[in-house]
Design a protein around this motif. Structure first.
Motif, mmCIF file in Angstrom:
data_model
loop_
_atom_site.group_PDB
_atom_site.id
_atom_site.type_symbol
_atom_site.label_atom_id
_atom_site.label_comp_id
_atom_site.label_asym_id
_atom_site.label_seq_id
_atom_site.Cartn_x
_atom_site.Cartn_y
_atom_site.Cartn_z
ATOM 1 N N MET A 283 0.840 -1.194 0.000
ATOM 2 C CA MET A 283 0.000 0.000 0.000
ATOM 3 C C MET A 283 0.871 1.239 0.000
ATOM 4 N N ALA A 284 0.420 2.241 -0.743
ATOM 5 C CA ALA A 284 1.225 3.457 -0.858
ATOM 6 C C ALA A 284 0.350 4.645 -1.229
ATOM 7 N N MET A 285 0.649 5.760 -0.618
ATOM 8 C CA MET A 285 0.171 7.064 -1.054
ATOM 9 C C MET A 285 1.339 7.718 -1.757
ATOM 10 N N GLN A 286 1.137 8.136 -3.013
ATOM 11 C CA GLN A 286 2.269 8.560 -3.818
ATOM 12 C C GLN A 286 2.087 9.962 -4.390
ATOM 13 N N SER A 287 3.141 10.746 -4.322
ATOM 14 C CA SER A 287 3.266 12.010 -5.043
ATOM 15 C C SER A 287 2.148 12.997 -4.735
ATOM 16 N N GLU A 288 1.752 13.101 -3.467
ATOM 17 C CA GLU A 288 0.753 14.092 -3.076
ATOM 18 C C GLU A 288 1.441 15.420 -2.758
ATOM 19 N N THR A 289 0.973 16.504 -3.371
ATOM 20 C CA THR A 289 1.542 17.812 -3.080
ATOM 21 C C THR A 289 1.225 18.183 -1.636
ATOM 22 N N ILE A 290 2.244 18.609 -0.911
ATOM 23 C CA ILE A 290 2.109 18.813 0.526
ATOM 24 C C ILE A 290 1.421 20.130 0.863
ATOM 25 N N ASP B 5 11.584 27.374 -3.977
ATOM 26 C CA ASP B 5 10.493 27.579 -4.938
ATOM 27 C C ASP B 5 9.963 26.281 -5.538
ATOM 28 N N VAL B 6 10.404 25.137 -5.008
ATOM 29 C CA VAL B 6 9.985 23.849 -5.551
ATOM 30 C C VAL B 6 8.914 23.242 -4.649
ATOM 31 N N GLU B 7 7.824 22.804 -5.255
ATOM 32 C CA GLU B 7 6.715 22.207 -4.507
ATOM 33 C C GLU B 7 7.091 20.821 -4.000
ATOM 34 N N PRO B 8 7.076 20.601 -2.678
ATOM 35 C CA PRO B 8 7.395 19.262 -2.166
ATOM 36 C C PRO B 8 6.204 18.311 -2.304
ATOM 37 N N ARG B 9 6.533 17.025 -2.442
ATOM 38 C CA ARG B 9 5.529 15.979 -2.553
ATOM 39 C C ARG B 9 5.818 14.888 -1.526
ATOM 40 N N MET B 10 4.770 14.205 -1.101
ATOM 41 C CA MET B 10 4.925 13.184 -0.058
ATOM 42 C C MET B 10 4.560 11.802 -0.591
ATOM 43 N N ASP C 123 12.549 9.869 -14.407
ATOM 44 C CA ASP C 123 11.712 11.069 -14.398
ATOM 45 C C ASP C 123 12.394 12.137 -15.246
ATOM 46 N N THR C 124 11.609 12.886 -15.989
ATOM 47 C CA THR C 124 12.179 13.971 -16.791
ATOM 48 C C THR C 124 12.304 15.226 -15.934
ATOM 49 N N LYS C 125 12.915 15.042 -14.774
ATOM 50 C CA LYS C 125 13.132 16.127 -13.814
ATOM 51 C C LYS C 125 14.365 15.789 -12.982
ATOM 52 N N GLU C 126 14.929 16.808 -12.342
ATOM 53 C CA GLU C 126 15.889 16.569 -11.273
ATOM 54 C C GLU C 126 15.105 16.300 -9.997
ATOM 55 N N ASN C 127 15.765 15.662 -9.032
ATOM 56 C CA ASN C 127 15.036 15.205 -7.854
ATOM 57 C C ASN C 127 15.934 15.247 -6.626
ATOM 58 N N VAL C 128 15.428 15.827 -5.549
ATOM 59 C CA VAL C 128 16.005 15.634 -4.223
ATOM 60 C C VAL C 128 14.965 14.913 -3.391
ATOM 61 N N ALA C 129 15.292 13.700 -2.954
ATOM 62 C CA ALA C 129 14.378 12.862 -2.192
ATOM 63 C C ALA C 129 14.864 12.776 -0.753
ATOM 64 N N CYS C 130 13.982 13.108 0.197
ATOM 65 C CA CYS C 130 14.344 13.223 1.610
ATOM 66 C C CYS C 130 13.608 12.170 2.425
ATOM 67 N N LEU D 170 8.552 9.581 2.676
ATOM 68 C CA LEU D 170 9.570 10.308 1.919
ATOM 69 C C LEU D 170 8.953 11.594 1.383
ATOM 70 N N VAL D 171 9.730 12.658 1.385
ATOM 71 C CA VAL D 171 9.336 13.925 0.766
ATOM 72 C C VAL D 171 10.330 14.204 -0.355
ATOM 73 N N ASN D 172 9.807 14.476 -1.550
ATOM 74 C CA ASN D 172 10.737 14.748 -2.643
ATOM 75 C C ASN D 172 10.424 16.078 -3.313
ATOM 76 N N TYR D 173 11.437 16.581 -4.005
ATOM 77 C CA TYR D 173 11.373 17.862 -4.709
ATOM 78 C C TYR D 173 11.771 17.609 -6.156
ATOM 79 N N TRP D 174 10.834 17.791 -7.068
ATOM 80 C CA TRP D 174 11.082 17.647 -8.495
ATOM 81 C C TRP D 174 11.142 19.024 -9.140
#
Length: 338
Positions: free
Chosen positions: A117-124, A142-147, A160-167, A253-257
């Motif tokens: 089970m997973a909740m994915q890529s929800e804008t925080i 200025d980057v919208e974090p996702r959870m 992903d066609t983006k850069e990513n910092v995953a926390c 996890l919180v990530n920034y794309w």
């Protein structure tokens, strides 16, 4: 043979404190682990108190809307993937209250072979206002974090066609990464059926079938891997393949794309890939070779000199990028489609 869980480690660097220090990491165009980047977040502190504590913390700051989640049966063994004949996916999508999802997640800890089970890529910012206010990453203001929240799940290598910092906030996560030049060795799945819009690798990282996918041994030889603890983060460059495994019953996890440097109004490269498949893939070899040269000159243009022999007013689609130029290009493309 190199085993999937015995790979070269991802390079580690001190956690950047400024956008300029992050830029120095990004300029290397390689994955980098940043230990302790978000160790000071209140959420990480609450996660250290236990699963129930971090679940309460998420709800305490307010929840503004329902969330989307995916789930797969115990037979999936935590792996979100295709169904057996590649006509669909092995999980379902549902929507509901975050509180209910978290309750189910905590209950699943006591099950010997739980569903995935997973909740994915929800804008925080528009879901958890309290969390968003109190857990910020100043180097990406200025980057919208996702959870992302889940149990012991496995996400197949994808790009992903983006850069990513995953926390990593709660639980440990293992990342296995491959450069874009390993695409052929990763055996991508079908374009038409994808979990999130781009193909995923057909190879099971935990149990690779090397008779069916023999070139995967080369991918492993060139792969890097890292396990993040709560408070750690990883930088993933643009279009790098990455498989992600959550190693604990509750993982957050919180990530920034983001994508830097794209001119306003530009088309999407993935769309161009699909158009190229339509137009070029099935030509005879000699014709494909000719178009490879044309693409290198007009599109990839390693020296940036295509069209420079023309006066600026006559450069047309080779001129300087602008929203007006991209609108003109779209008009040209529309006129050719049938």
């Amino acid at each position: 043979m190199i085993q999937p869980n015995d790979l070269q480690p991802v390079e580690e660097r001190p956690a950047p404190k400024t956008p300029e220090e992050l830029r120095a990491i990004r300029d290397g165009v390689r994955p980098v682990v940043m230990r302790g980047l978000v160790a000071g977040w209140p959420a990480v502190a609450r996660a250290s108190e236990g699963d129930e504590a971090i679940a309460r913390y998420l709800l305490e700051g307010g929840v503004t809307r329902p969330v989307n989640a995916i789930g797969a049966g115990p037979d999936a063994q935590g792996r979100f993937f295709y169904n057996s004949d590649l006509t669909g996916l092995n999980f379902i999508r549902v929507q509901g209250r975050l509180e209910t999802f978290l309750q189910d997640l905590l209950k699943a800890r006591g099950v010997s072979n739980p569903p995935a089970m997973a909740m994915q890529s929800e804008t925080i910012s528009n879901l958890l206002p309290g969390f968003h206010r109190d857990n910020r990453l100043d180097i990406l203001p200025d980057v919208e974090p996702r959870m992302w929240i889940g149990n012991r799940i496995r996400v197949a290598p994808h790009f992903d066609t983006k850069e990513n910092v995953a926390c990593c906030v709660a639980g440990r996560r293992r990342f296995t990464l491959f450069a874009p030049d390993q695409t052929a060795n990763l055996y991508p799945g079908p374009f038409e059926v994808t979990p999130a819009g781009a193909p995923i690798s057909m190879v099971d990282l935990d149990n690779p079938d090397l008779q069916t996918y023999p070139k995967f041994t080369t991918a492993l030889e060139n792969a890097v891997q890292a396990t993040l603890e709560p408070g750690d983060a990883i930088y993933i460059p643009y279009c790098w393949w990455h498989g992600v495994e959550s190693l604990d019953p509750v993982s957050i996890l919180v990530n920034y794309w983001w994508t830097e440097g794209e001119p306003e109004g530009i088309g999407q490269p993935y769309d161009a890939l699909l158009h190229a498949l339509l137009s070029l893939r099935h030509l005879p070899p000699a014709q494909r070779d000719a178009w490879r040269e044309f693409l290198d000159y007009y599109v990839f243009d390693p020296e940036g000199k295509a069209g420079e022999h023309l006066p600026k007013h006559a450069q047309g689609v080779l001129g300087a990028p602008s929203p007006a130029l991209f609108d003109h290009m779209r008009s040209l493309i529309r006129s050719t489609l049938s």
